[in-house]
Design a protein around this motif. Structure first.
Motif, PDB file in Angstrom:
ATOM      1  N   LYS A  20       1.042  -1.099  -0.140  1.00  0.00           N
ATOM      2  CA  LYS A  20      -0.045  -0.638  -0.003  1.00  0.00           C
ATOM      3  C   LYS A  20       0.755   1.233  -0.594  1.00  0.00           C
ATOM      4  CE  LYS A  20      -3.373   1.726   2.935  1.00  0.00           C
ATOM      5  NZ  LYS A  20      -4.564   2.030   3.827  1.00  0.00           N
ATOM      6  N   LEU A  21       0.522   2.460  -0.982  1.00  0.00           N
ATOM      7  CA  LEU A  21       0.782   3.694  -0.733  1.00  0.00           C
ATOM      8  C   LEU A  21       0.082   4.157   0.225  1.00  0.00           C
ATOM      9  CD1 LEU A  21       3.401   3.166  -3.783  1.00  0.00           C
ATOM     10  CD2 LEU A  21       4.345   3.252  -1.874  1.00  0.00           C
ATOM     11  N   PHE A  22       0.806   5.751   1.060  1.00  0.00           N
ATOM     12  CA  PHE A  22      -1.057   6.569   1.039  1.00  0.00           C
ATOM     13  C   PHE A  22      -0.207   7.923   0.982  1.00  0.00           C
ATOM     14  CE2 PHE A  22       1.853   5.054   4.564  1.00  0.00           C
ATOM     15  CZ  PHE A  22       1.719   6.885   5.751  1.00  0.00           C
ATOM     16  N   LEU A  23      -0.928   8.748   1.287  1.00  0.00           N
ATOM     17  CA  LEU A  23      -0.289  10.285   1.037  1.00  0.00           C
ATOM     18  C   LEU A  23      -1.664  11.101   1.368  1.00  0.00           C
ATOM     19  CD1 LEU A  23      -1.886  11.479  -1.517  1.00  0.00           C
ATOM     20  CD2 LEU A  23      -0.835  10.551  -2.813  1.00  0.00           C
ATOM     21  N   PHE A  24      -0.773  12.325   2.005  1.00  0.00           N
ATOM     22  CA  PHE A  24      -2.719  13.731   2.555  1.00  0.00           C
ATOM     23  C   PHE A  24      -1.895  14.556   1.364  1.00  0.00           C
ATOM     24  CE2 PHE A  24      -0.802  11.568   6.155  1.00  0.00           C
ATOM     25  CZ  PHE A  24      -1.981  10.359   6.641  1.00  0.00           C
ATOM     26  N   VAL A  25      -3.177  14.990   1.067  1.00  0.00           N
ATOM     27  CA  VAL A  25      -3.507  15.994   0.131  1.00  0.00           C
ATOM     28  C   VAL A  25      -4.377  17.275   0.832  1.00  0.00           C
ATOM     29  CG1 VAL A  25      -5.174  14.809  -1.238  1.00  0.00           C
ATOM     30  CG2 VAL A  25      -3.130  16.614  -2.159  1.00  0.00           C
ATOM     31  N   LYS A  70      -5.697  20.129  -8.383  1.00  0.00           N
ATOM     32  CA  LYS A  70      -4.937  19.462  -9.259  1.00  0.00           C
ATOM     33  C   LYS A  70      -4.257  18.393  -9.394  1.00  0.00           C
ATOM     34  CE  LYS A  70      -3.871  24.339 -11.725  1.00  0.00           C
ATOM     35  NZ  LYS A  70      -3.325  25.311 -12.064  1.00  0.00           N
ATOM     36  N   ALA A  71      -3.864  18.562  -7.664  1.00  0.00           N
ATOM     37  CA  ALA A  71      -2.992  17.467  -6.945  1.00  0.00           C
ATOM     38  C   ALA A  71      -4.410  16.337  -6.645  1.00  0.00           C
ATOM     39  CB  ALA A  71      -2.288  17.894  -5.618  1.00  0.00           C
ATOM     40  N   VAL A  72      -5.266  16.191  -6.373  1.00  0.00           N
ATOM     41  CA  VAL A  72      -6.812  15.215  -6.094  1.00  0.00           C
ATOM     42  C   VAL A  72      -6.652  15.058  -7.110  1.00  0.00           C
ATOM     43  CG1 VAL A  72      -8.776  14.776  -5.573  1.00  0.00           C
ATOM     44  CG2 VAL A  72      -6.857  16.275  -3.953  1.00  0.00           C
ATOM     45  N   TYR A  73      -6.484  15.468  -8.650  1.00  0.00           N
ATOM     46  CA  TYR A  73      -6.960  15.103  -9.777  1.00  0.00           C
ATOM     47  C   TYR A  73      -6.128  13.820 -10.506  1.00  0.00           C
ATOM     48  CZ  TYR A  73      -7.717  14.519 -15.142  1.00  0.00           C
ATOM     49  OH  TYR A  73      -7.684  14.209 -16.173  1.00  0.00           O
ATOM     50  N   GLU A  92      -7.417   6.282  -4.059  1.00  0.00           N
ATOM     51  CA  GLU A  92      -8.772   6.356  -3.541  1.00  0.00           C
ATOM     52  C   GLU A  92      -8.757   7.235  -2.202  1.00  0.00           C
ATOM     53  OE1 GLU A  92     -10.658   2.512  -3.629  1.00  0.00           O
ATOM     54  OE2 GLU A  92     -10.365   1.385  -5.699  1.00  0.00           O
ATOM     55  N   ARG A  93     -10.147   8.141  -2.321  1.00  0.00           N
ATOM     56  CA  ARG A  93      -9.509   8.750  -1.580  1.00  0.00           C
ATOM     57  C   ARG A  93     -10.104   7.721  -0.758  1.00  0.00           C
ATOM     58  NH1 ARG A  93     -12.406  14.035  -3.044  1.00  0.00           N
ATOM     59  NH2 ARG A  93     -11.570  14.175  -4.876  1.00  0.00           N
ATOM     60  N   GLU A  94      -9.832   7.790   1.032  1.00  0.00           N
ATOM     61  CA  GLU A  94      -9.938   6.933   2.352  1.00  0.00           C
ATOM     62  C   GLU A  94     -10.436   7.751   3.189  1.00  0.00           C
ATOM     63  OE1 GLU A  94      -6.659   4.357   3.575  1.00  0.00           O
ATOM     64  OE2 GLU A  94      -6.962   3.540   1.667  1.00  0.00           O
ATOM     65  N   GLY A  95     -10.271   9.317   3.152  1.00  0.00           N
ATOM     66  CA  GLY A  95     -11.520   9.754   4.550  1.00  0.00           C
ATOM     67  C   GLY A  95     -10.861  11.427   4.900  1.00  0.00           C
ATOM     68  N   MET A 107      -5.343  10.219   0.433  1.00  0.00           N
ATOM     69  CA  MET A 107      -5.554   8.511  -0.452  1.00  0.00           C
ATOM     70  C   MET A 107      -4.799   7.483   0.173  1.00  0.00           C
ATOM     71  SD  MET A 107      -5.947  11.713  -3.549  1.00  0.00           S
ATOM     72  CE  MET A 107      -6.785  10.944  -4.314  1.00  0.00           C
ATOM     73  N   ALA A 108      -5.001   6.470  -0.899  1.00  0.00           N
ATOM     74  CA  ALA A 108      -3.691   5.871  -0.945  1.00  0.00           C
ATOM     75  C   ALA A 108      -4.684   4.366  -2.513  1.00  0.00           C
ATOM     76  CB  ALA A 108      -4.619   4.225   0.551  1.00  0.00           C
ATOM     77  N   MET A 109      -3.224   3.630  -2.362  1.00  0.00           N
ATOM     78  CA  MET A 109      -3.312   2.746  -3.049  1.00  0.00           C
ATOM     79  C   MET A 109      -3.234   1.749  -2.929  1.00  0.00           C
ATOM     80  SD  MET A 109      -1.698   2.872  -7.364  1.00  0.00           S
ATOM     81  CE  MET A 109      -1.978   4.194  -7.698  1.00  0.00           C
TER      82      MET A 109
END
Length: 167
Positions: A117-122, A128-131, A139-142, A160-162
């Motif tokens: 799993k890879l995750f991030l905060f935006v 633009k970054a979310v897109y 995908e949005r997790e919360g 977000m995570a994948m």
């Protein structure tokens, strides 16, 4: 374009390039950090991370030109996940580099490091970054309500995570 983009491990001689972005508030606001760093602090951090197995930091090149910084941070080898982060030099934004670079790091994380799993905060307001992240497959997790302080106000952040199986 991806054939023109490459990533190379962060080297000490890349720190001047990185420093210019680290003191730029337009860049650091989206890293949720104060635009403050001394070169001495950056060198110390760079040297400390050489001994750690939980970070992978890279410089993004377009041909021979440095255009950004990206990496996987806080790699958890037991649970097989890491936080992804990227910054593109403002002079090179808007050229599609972030999408291709994100794809390169996803492949590296999943197929070289065998992460699950890879995750991030935006910032929620960073459309633009979310897109870009959604386009690559995150995908949005919360939503973290009023989690970061940017330009004098508290802002929501999206986690977000994948997962590798979805890639």
């Amino acid at each position: 374009m991806s054939e023109s983009l490459s990533v190379q491990p962060l080297q000490k001689d890349d720190l001047d390039f990185l420093y210019q972005m680290r003191v730029n508030s337009d860049v650091m606001d989206y890293w949720f950090e104060e635009p403050y760093a001394s070169k001495a602090q950056m060198i110390k951090s760079y040297e400390a991370n050489l001994e750690r197995d939980t970070h992978r930091s890279f410089i993004l090149y377009y041909g021979e030109v440095r255009v950004g910084f990206l990496g996987l941070f806080d790699i958890d080898w037991r649970h097989r996940h890491a936080e992804f982060a990227i910054m593109i030099d403002p002079a090179f934004q808007g050229n599609g580099y972030a999408t291709c670079a994100t794809e390169l790091m996803v492949d590296y994380g999943f197929y070289q490091l065998n992460l699950h799993k890879l995750f991030l905060f935006v910032a929620k307001s960073n459309d633009k970054a979310v897109y870009i992240y959604e386009k690559v497959g995150f995908e949005r997790e919360g939503v973290l309500k009023q989690h970061f302080f940017i330009n004098g106000q508290y802002c929501d952040a999206i986690m977000m995570a994948m997962l590798r199986e979805n890639n």
